[in-house]
Design an enzyme around this catalytic site. Structure first.
Site, mmCIF file in Angstrom:
data_model
loop_
_atom_site.group_PDB
_atom_site.id
_atom_site.type_symbol
_atom_site.label_atom_id
_atom_site.label_comp_id
_atom_site.label_asym_id
_atom_site.label_seq_id
_atom_site.Cartn_x
_atom_site.Cartn_y
_atom_site.Cartn_z
ATOM 1 C CE1 TYR A 230 -4.079 -1.926 0.361
ATOM 2 C CE2 TYR A 230 -2.773 -3.269 1.861
ATOM 3 C CZ TYR A 230 -3.903 -3.092 1.086
ATOM 4 O OH TYR A 230 -4.850 -4.079 1.036
ATOM 5 C CG ASN A 253 -11.490 -2.500 -7.494
ATOM 6 O OD1 ASN A 253 -12.035 -2.007 -8.463
ATOM 7 N ND2 ASN A 253 -10.802 -3.637 -7.555
ATOM 8 C CB CYS A 261 -7.761 -4.146 -5.311
ATOM 9 S SG CYS A 261 -9.241 -5.166 -5.213
ATOM 10 C CG HIS A 262 -5.913 -9.898 -6.893
ATOM 11 N ND1 HIS A 262 -6.720 -9.389 -7.901
ATOM 12 C CD2 HIS A 262 -4.912 -10.575 -7.515
ATOM 13 C CE1 HIS A 262 -6.232 -9.761 -9.076
ATOM 14 N NE2 HIS A 262 -5.130 -10.475 -8.867
ATOM 15 C CD GLU A 288 -2.804 -12.293 -10.878
ATOM 16 O OE1 GLU A 288 -1.805 -11.667 -10.463
ATOM 17 O OE2 GLU A 288 -3.897 -11.748 -11.152
#
Length: 294
Positions: A230, A253, A261-262, A288
């Site tokens: 962040y 979001n 945002c993950h 991912e």
């Protein structure tokens, strides 16, 4: 920010500074966020505070309690401040929906903690649901439900653009004709969950404050399979002292997964603050990384 910069933000009703500070008025005991549209007080009566709690404590210490303020307001206007604020909030909700803002985005813009809370408020104030109001305005929202590894997702669109991706509520139903943009999003999401898609192409429309949009744009630029803290995200958008406000923008979001945002984590690498839950966030990041490695 120094006090002069904060005062200029108040005069400009700058929504990007909401969450960074509040201002209080010594003569009335009122405190509000920078974007408050109320009549501006004299500068000599204004104090600045980091949090609402510190403002409340300081202003009560001046002998102007919330109870006294409420009593004076009721005598002058014949209703409580809460009733007035609720009426103004409801009018803003109707204006947003009639102007083409989706239900999901309108609930975020008006600072509701959940869409269900927005529904309950709208029904209590107007006697109908937001979706019923949209039908009256001729701006019906399209909805498609999609089973995913994270659970059932609610996909929504309006006027040919995707406006929301979130977890569906229990018993929630989708529409009969979702439209081509939601069909396209469904196919893209299915490919994404298989590790085959890295960037979404479906047209989107996410409503938010300029600050929120700046954060969401930066989120979309985080590379697939990578993460950012962040604090790093706050530095990326040129607001290094706004890590907490960045976290709030991430939480609001409206397009989970599509706006990733993950990929934002705590300073120690912890998985915190994801609307679909920490387990879902961990699954997405693991998927991912595995797909990126292959």
């Amino acid at each position: 920010m120094n006090d002069e910069a904060k005062w200029q933000a108040v005069l400009a009703m700058d929504r990007t500074k909401d969450g960074l500070f509040v201002y209080g008025v010594k003569s009335t005991g009122i405190y509000c966020r920078p974007s408050c549209a109320s009549k501006k007080p004299k500068r000599e009566n204004v104090l600045f505070f980091n949090t609402p709690a510190s403002a409340r404590e300081a202003l009560d210490g001046l002998g102007v309690s919330r109870e006294r303020l409420s009593e004076a307001y009721c005598r002058a206007w014949g209703e409580s401040p809460k009733k007035t604020l609720e009426a103004l909030r409801f009018e803003e909700a109707k204006k947003s929906l009639a102007g083409g803002v989706s239900i999901l985005n309108a609930s975020a813009l008006l600072h509701f903690e959940s869409v269900s809370g927005f529904y309950a408020f709208f029904r209590r104030m107007g006697g109908l649901t937001p979706r019923e109001y949209l039908k009256e305005c001729g701006r019906e929202e399209q909805v498609l439900l999609l089973d995913s590894p994270l659970g059932r997702l609610r996909l929504s669109s309006m006027a040919g653009r995707v406006t929301g991706v979130r977890l569906a509520a229990a018993g929630e139903k989708g529409g009969e004709d979702p439209g081509p943009e939601l069909s396209e999003l469904k196919n893209e999401l299915l490919s994404y969950f298989k590790g085959e898609l890295r960037a979404f192409q479906v047209p989107v429309a996410a409503e938010g404050t300029p600050f929120m949009k700046k954060v969401w744009k930066a989120l979309s630029e985080i590379p697939y399979g990578q993460t950012m803290t962040y604090r790093e995200l706050a530095q990326k958008i040129g607001c290094p002292a706004s890590a907490r406000a960045v976290g709030m923008a991430c939480r609001r979001n409206p397009l989970l997964i599509v706006v990733p945002c993950h990929r934002v984590v705590g300073s120690n690498g912890s998985l915190t603050g994801y609307a679909a839950g920490v387990k879902a966030k961990a699954w997405l990041l693991k998927m991912e990384k595995r797909a990126a490695a292959n």
